[in-house]
Design an enzyme around this catalytic site. Structure first.
Site, PDB file in Angstrom:
ATOM      1  N   HIS A   1      37.000  68.611  81.953  1.00 47.51           N
ATOM      2  CA  HIS A   1      37.290  68.589  80.513  1.00 47.51           C
ATOM      3  C   HIS A   1      36.004  68.365  79.712  1.00 47.51           C
ATOM      4  O   HIS A   1      35.747  69.065  78.729  1.00 47.51           O
ATOM      5  CB  HIS A   1      38.317  67.486  80.226  1.00 47.51           C
ATOM      6  N   GLU A   2      35.194  67.407  80.143  1.00 49.98           N
ATOM      7  CA  GLU A   2      33.971  67.082  79.398  1.00 49.98           C
ATOM      8  C   GLU A   2      32.915  68.176  79.521  1.00 49.98           C
ATOM      9  O   GLU A   2      32.207  68.480  78.558  1.00 49.98           O
ATOM     10  CB  GLU A   2      33.419  65.726  79.832  1.00 49.98           C
TER      11      GLU A   2
ATOM     12  N   HIS B   1      33.712  70.749  77.099  1.00 51.47           N
ATOM     13  CA  HIS B   1      33.205  70.377  75.773  1.00 51.47           C
ATOM     14  C   HIS B   1      31.743  70.805  75.625  1.00 51.47           C
ATOM     15  O   HIS B   1      31.351  71.347  74.587  1.00 51.47           O
ATOM     16  CB  HIS B   1      33.298  68.862  75.550  1.00 51.47           C
TER      17      HIS B   1
ATOM     18  N   CYS C   1      43.087  65.136  73.895  1.00 56.10           N
ATOM     19  CA  CYS C   1      41.689  64.896  73.580  1.00 56.10           C
ATOM     20  C   CYS C   1      41.618  64.121  72.267  1.00 56.10           C
ATOM     21  O   CYS C   1      42.376  64.419  71.337  1.00 56.10           O
ATOM     22  CB  CYS C   1      40.968  66.238  73.448  1.00 56.10           C
TER      23      CYS C   1
END
Length: 140
Positions: A130-131, A134, A89
């Site tokens: 993944h996002e 976040h 990342c």
């Protein structure tokens, strides 16, 4: 406008607020897309908190279309095909182990704030997961 990458793990560990149908949040999405484009050689997806905005907005490269895609308030409503992998990342140093799913279905709002549902597979599904992590304040 390209923005600096946020690396403060305390900031990144806080869940983001829903995006709204406002010019301000649309500008965050534009800045996010510009920042992703500036890092295209080393990054395939970003969430708004990575540029210092606690909004549920993500931008990612869609392998199927070959273009970057923006989602407001994305949420995964179905998944299958669990696997383990390692991810990096821009906001964090090194590679880290993570569990992902090969196929996901996402409900999100488009740039026009219309609700859409789409299914993604493979690496694009991994990027989206993944996002969305976040957005939830979950770090790999």
């Amino acid at each position: 406008m390209q923005r600096p990458i946020m690396t403060d793990e305390r900031f990144l560990s806080v869940a983001s607020e829903p995006a709204a149908d406002t010019d301000e949040d649309r500008l965050v999405a534009v800045d996010l897309a510009d920042t992703l484009a500036a890092h295209a050689d080393s990054c395939v997806g970003m969430a708004a908190n990575m540029i210092g905005e606690r909004k549920r907005i993500i931008v990612f490269h869609d392998e199927l279309t070959g273009r970057n895609m923006t989602m407001f308030n994305p949420r995964i409503v179905a998944h299958d095909g669990e696997y383990r992998t390692e991810e990096g990342c821009l906001s964090l140093a090194g590679m880290r182990p993570v569990v992902r799913y090969k196929r996901i279905t996402v409900v999100y709002l488009s740039r026009r704030f219309r609700e859409l549902t789409a299914t993604f597979e493979g690496f694009t599904a991994q990027i989206i997961q993944h996002e969305i992590d976040h957005c939830e304040g979950i770090l790999i």
